[in-house]
Design an enzyme around this catalytic site. Structure first.
Site, mmCIF file in Angstrom:
data_model
loop_
_atom_site.group_PDB
_atom_site.id
_atom_site.type_symbol
_atom_site.label_atom_id
_atom_site.label_comp_id
_atom_site.label_asym_id
_atom_site.label_seq_id
_atom_site.Cartn_x
_atom_site.Cartn_y
_atom_site.Cartn_z
ATOM 1 N N THR A 13 0.692 -1.209 0.010
ATOM 2 C CA THR A 13 0.028 0.064 -0.010
ATOM 3 C C THR A 13 0.743 1.194 0.091
ATOM 4 O O THR A 13 0.251 2.387 -0.413
ATOM 5 C CB THR A 13 -0.940 -0.091 1.201
ATOM 6 N N ASP A 239 10.305 -8.588 1.332
ATOM 7 C CA ASP A 239 10.340 -7.758 2.603
ATOM 8 C C ASP A 239 10.244 -8.575 3.986
ATOM 9 O O ASP A 239 10.723 -8.303 4.774
ATOM 10 C CB ASP A 239 9.216 -6.712 2.492
ATOM 11 N N GLU A 306 -7.340 -1.374 6.983
ATOM 12 C CA GLU A 306 -6.884 -0.158 5.629
ATOM 13 C C GLU A 306 -7.796 -0.114 4.764
ATOM 14 O O GLU A 306 -8.468 0.915 4.296
ATOM 15 C CB GLU A 306 -5.708 -0.712 4.996
#
Length: 485
Positions: A13, A239, A306
């Site tokens: 995001t 990540d 979110e």
């Protein structure tokens, strides 16, 4: 002049660039720029804007060039599975599809009609999720996708950005391992699986492991940014692999929860754990740093909140958490990993519909929705941790929560109480720290992973949460499992 490492950390995001350096105080971080990573919806598909991401990286490098520092190297990490098709002329053939694109619905079943599910898992040890690169590639092939048909090379997201900076094509091990295309035992691309989707090793860049050099910034990038011949290092391109490298653990008897848009819970092992139980529970064996395997499970994370926040006009997290704290406990619960929540048009309405369909009170306020999300996540963490404890080759005594979710005090309290085990929260910037630490190891400024973790423990404030009111959570867990069944 101070020597710094430049980390590019891209999530599903948002993204940011960060400068990291070492001093007597330990590790110091400075954020240079932060930017959104927006999905582009067009023609019934969802794409990532890799050119916008590249420009944001260039903007960060320009900012770094204005500072009185020496950039030692650059490292890039991103989310997993997504990739870019590169033509014979070296150009990107189109914007990359997002893993949230619906074109892979039913894709695993289509592939398993030609090669057995058990065979794929035996080779890769990777959990079956419809958006894994293996299934994306097979879907594109079956649909006659023009970009794939013309592709000379396929580069995963961090490798594609490294290519745009250096002109050098590599395939980094940790990011490739998320694709379900790497043999978990040999830790190389699995030729037999590539063949099932019409590809070979020649379709991928030079295979590298964390700490290897990709190349130097091109003359074009040097001119644009004002920097010199700075090397780009293949850090742990995935990540989560970078984040796990930065877990500030005192010993090996821990599980980690990398908490962000996704929650990823797992343990570090020296070898892949591939057996009937891990296959049935759909656990994954992804590549880690220093020769480790990350035995883990993907769990839907803050994506739920979110998406609700986007519908609520981006209300601040503190405001929503305060509303959740005063809401009634265990009023309604959801399965965060239900396919309904993958990418609905309206997340709040979908949560309400799930509660109605499972004969529970429907949330009527934002606070009730947020509490429902947090309690459900904490109980799902307990369920996954129970499985992990049975699979782990060592006893698990602590859960380390890293990433953005480590700042969520209410969810961390809920998690400690739900799992009946201490939760150590921090660092929130684990991914960027792991990225920087791997660059430091490549530059000879850090010795190994254990010494890196010791440095993180000294450099970053950590918060420990102890279990509370475990009886209520035990009762709620029974209710949660009943809803799921």
């Amino acid at each position: 002049m101070k020597h710094c490492f430049f980390a590019v950390d891209l999530g599903a995001t948002s993204g940011r660039t960060i400068l990291g350096s070492f001093s007597d105080k330990g590790l110091e971080l400075e954020e240079l720029n932060r930017f959104p990573n927006r999905l582009i919806e067009v023609g019934g598909h969802f794409y990532w804007d890799i050119y916008a991401l590249y420009q944001s990286v260039i903007d960060g490098l320009k900012l770094a060039a204005t500072k009185d520092v020496q950039i030692t190297s650059i490292g890039i990490d991103t989310w997993g599975v997504d990739f870019v098709c590169i033509g014979k002329d070296g150009h990107l053939l189109r914007q990359p599809y997002s893993y949230r694109d619906p074109h892979t619905v039913g894709a695993p079943e289509a592939l398993f009609s030609r090669v057995s599910r058990a065979q794929v898992y035996e080779v890769t040890g990777i959990q079956v999720m419809n958006f894994n690169s293996l299934f994306q590639l097979d879907t594109l092939r079956r649909n006659g996708d023009s970009a794939l048909a013309a592709a000379d090379k396929i580069l995963f997201m961090p490798d594609a950005l490294s290519y745009m900076l250096t002109g050098e094509m590599v395939t980094e091990y940790t990011i490739a391992s998320t694709a379900q295309l790497v043999n978990a035992k040999t830790r190389r691309l699995a030729r037999e699986l590539l063949a099932t989707v019409g590809l070979s090793e020649s379709h991928f860049g030079r295979f590298v492991y964390p700490g290897e050099k990709v190349g130097m910034l091109t003359k074009e990038v040097q001119k644009m940014t004002g920097l010199g011949e700075v090397p780009v290092i293949a850090v742990a391109g995935h990540d989560t692999a970078s984040a796990v490298a930065a877990v500030p653990a005192a010993d090996s008897r821990f599980a980690y929860l990398s908490s962000g848009t996704w929650s990823l819970m797992g343990v570090e092992t020296e070898a892949p754990v591939i057996n009937k139980e891990t296959e049935e529970l759909n656990f994954t064996n992804e590549g880690g740093v220093g020769g480790t395997i990350r035995l883990l499970k993907n769990i839907c994370g803050m994506w739920l909140l979110e998406r609700c926040r986007a519908e609520w006009g981006e209300t601040s997290y503190p405001e929503l958490i305060a509303e959740a704290e005063t809401a009634e406990p265990f009023r309604s619960l959801i399965n965060p990993d239900d396919a309904l929540f993958a990418n609905p048009e309206n997340m709040e309405k979908t949560i309400c519909r799930y509660c109605a369909d499972t004969h529970q009170p429907v949330p009527e306020t934002r606070g009730q929705v947020v509490r429902c999300i947090f309690e459900s996540l904490a109980l799902r963490y307990r369920q996954v941790l129970e499985s992990l404890c049975s699979l782990s080759p060592f006893p698990i005594e602590t859960l380390h929560v890293i990433g953005g979710g480590s700042r969520n005090e209410l969810l961390n309290r809920f998690t400690a109480s739900a799992i009946g085990m201490p939760v150590v929260a921090g660092p929130s910037e684990a991914t960027a720290i792991g990225n920087i630490m791997l660059q430091a190891m490549a530059a000879g400024e850090a010795a190994d992973i254990p010494s890196m973790r010791q440095l993180v423990r000294k450099s970053v404030p950590l918060t420990t949460y102890q279990p509370q009111d475990t009886d209520s959570w035990d009762i709620a867990y029974i209710h949660f499992k009943n809803i799921l069944s």
